[in-house]
Design an enzyme around this catalytic site. Structure first.
Site, PDB file in Angstrom:
ATOM      1  N   CYS A 397       0.867  -1.174   0.000  1.00  0.00           N
ATOM      2  CA  CYS A 397       0.000   0.000   0.000  1.00  0.00           C
ATOM      3  C   CYS A 397       0.907   1.228   0.000  1.00  0.00           C
ATOM      4  O   CYS A 397       1.952   1.225  -0.643  1.00  0.00           O
ATOM      5  CB  CYS A 397      -0.960  -0.022   1.185  1.00  0.00           C
ATOM      6  SG  CYS A 397      -0.162  -0.006   2.810  1.00  0.00           S
ATOM      7  N   ALA A 398       0.565   2.278   0.739  1.00  0.00           N
ATOM      8  CA  ALA A 398       1.355   3.508   0.689  1.00  0.00           C
ATOM      9  C   ALA A 398       2.698   3.373   1.379  1.00  0.00           C
ATOM     10  O   ALA A 398       3.690   3.962   0.949  1.00  0.00           O
ATOM     11  CB  ALA A 398       0.563   4.656   1.314  1.00  0.00           C
TER      12      ALA A 398
END
Length: 452
Positions: A397-398
């Site tokens: 993800c981020a």
């Protein structure tokens, strides 16, 4: 269920990644900046079509190989779902939730049927070409159901949203508290999307984030209070960890923490800092969560209002300045929060003798030199994950690697931290999350290359 929610949260990252650039475009076109109407409208167009963007992004995120066919299917699914449900009942407005549903339909349909072979006379429609067709069929069926059941669901969501908004600062504080408490599980993205993209409506746009950029005078309730935390509080916590580090390790700790603090201040990405103390002291992290909730309450009580397109860092603070209310007072609150965080962290680290960075008894948590990062990803990190044979899926993800492994017992947290990981979360079953930071995408690619 937990695994599904974590995967859903991860899939939000692709559509959300678009928003910072759009926020900049929107800000530059505003009347109070350069007053360029066509630039402003170009940015507004993205916020007006957030459900479609989420449908495409989530479909790609859910698909096993991030193929564009899944994204195309997501777009088809959303357009059909939106039109069909509104035909059944004109009051239907599934908004971003409709995009999420469409993305899930397309993503899982793609995973299930992307390798399907049809008879030779239908061979053209085999494999990935079959996915949009099946997605359309499934969507039509579900649209008939949602067209009937969505109005009462929408009414419940609206009522809950109005109730939360009616709580004002208290509701914002509760959101801020749970936003931080869900980070260890990676489920905060799910909560964020409900409040930032679903609750409240203004001129056809929904959610606190989109409404803020549409100049809704009531928006910003669930965003403003994060600025004092991300720009001031957590950087001050970094300073406290440097000051309390052992003299022999203080220089190395300062080098690492300064990078974390600057990242938090400028971009609002704070997970590398939070994972430095999250598992060392749940009490310290709980205090951080409470202080976050308190920040959202305080700024609401003071009538401060701001927002962000990505996170509560200096970049978004500057971009939102022109349409914010009392932005200078927000900085004053931030300075006060910096003092509070430094004192709280300094006292608790000393009193509880926490082994925060620079206070370890051995060198297992030392981060290797940046010049060896590629070798680390290919060798030490892979070894820390139990080797090639133990890895089943690699995603991110981020800021986190999101992995599925055969046996979590083979995952060596000490080795992973030695390789540069900021933290490791074994979130149940075969799921493992390795916190890397903003450069996680490169780590994921290097890891994929290493296992081929």
């Amino acid at each position: 269920m937990l695994s599904f929610l974590q995967k859903l949260g991860k899939s939000f990252m692709l559509p959300i990644a678009v928003l910072p650039a759009v926020g900049i475009i929107l800000a530059l076109g505003r009347e109070d900046v350069f007053n360029i109407p066509f630039v402003y409208q170009a940015g507004t167009a993205v916020f007006d079509h957030l459900p479609l963007i989420f449908a495409i992004g989530i479909a790609i995120g859910i698909s096993k190989d991030s193929n564009g066919a899944a994204g195309l299917s997501g777009a088809i699914s959303y357009l059909m779902l939106d039109a069909a449900t509104k035909t059944i009942d004109k009051t239907n407005n599934m908004a971003v939730f409709g995009g999420i549903i469409a993305g899930l339909i397309a993503g899982y349909t793609y995973n299930r049927f992307k390798d399907t072979k049809l008879p030779e006379y239908l061979g053209f429609f085999s494999g990935r070409r079959l996915v949009p067709i099946l997605t359309a069929i499934i969507t039509i069926i579900l649209a008939g159901i949602f067209g009937v059941v969505w109005p009462p669901i929408q009414s419940c969501i609206n009522s809950f949203g109005e109730w939360m908004l009616g709580l004002g600062g208290i509701g914002a504080g509760i959101f801020g508290l749970f936003n931080r408490l869900l980070i260890p599980l990676g489920l905060h993205h799910v909560l964020n999307n409900i409040f930032w993209f679903q609750f409240g409506e203004y001129n056809g746009v929904t959610g606190d984030l989109a409404r803020f950029f549409a100049k809704d005078p009531t928006a910003g309730t669930y965003m403003t209070g994060f600025f004092p935390i991300m720009m001031f509080g957590l950087p001050a916590a970094c300073l406290a960890m440097v000051v309390t580090a052992k003299p022999s390790k203080r220089k190395a700790t300062a080098g690492m923490m300064i990078g974390f603090a600057l990242t938090a201040f400028i971009t609002g990405i704070t997970e590398p800092i939070e994972f430095a103390f999250m598992f060392l002291s749940p009490l310290l992290y709980a205090v951080h969560a409470v202080l976050t909730g308190l920040s959202l309450f305080i700024v609401n009580w003071l009538g401060i209002r701001s927002g962000f397109s990505f996170s509560a860092g200096a970049i978004d603070y500057v971009l939102s300045y022109g349409i914010a209310e009392k932005p200078l007072l927000l900085l004053l609150v931030g300075i006060c929060y910096a003092a509070v965080y430094f004192i709280v962290f300094y006292v608790l680290i000393k009193a509880l003798n926490l082994k925060t960075p620079g206070r370890e008894d051995d060198d297992v948590d030392e981060v290797l030199d940046e010049n060896t990062v590629q070798d680390v990803n290919e060798n030490i990190m892979l070894k820390g994950l139990g080797g090639k044979e133990n890895l089943q899926t690699i995603d991110h993800c981020a800021t986190r690697l999101r992995l599925t492994v055969k046996d979590t017992a083979l995952v060596d947290e000490a080795l992973l931290k030695k390789a540069g990981a900021k933290g490791v979360v074994k979130s149940g079953g075969q799921s493992v999350q390795v916190i890397i930071g903003p450069n996680v995408e490169f780590a994921a690619e290097e890891l994929r290359a290493a296992v081929k």
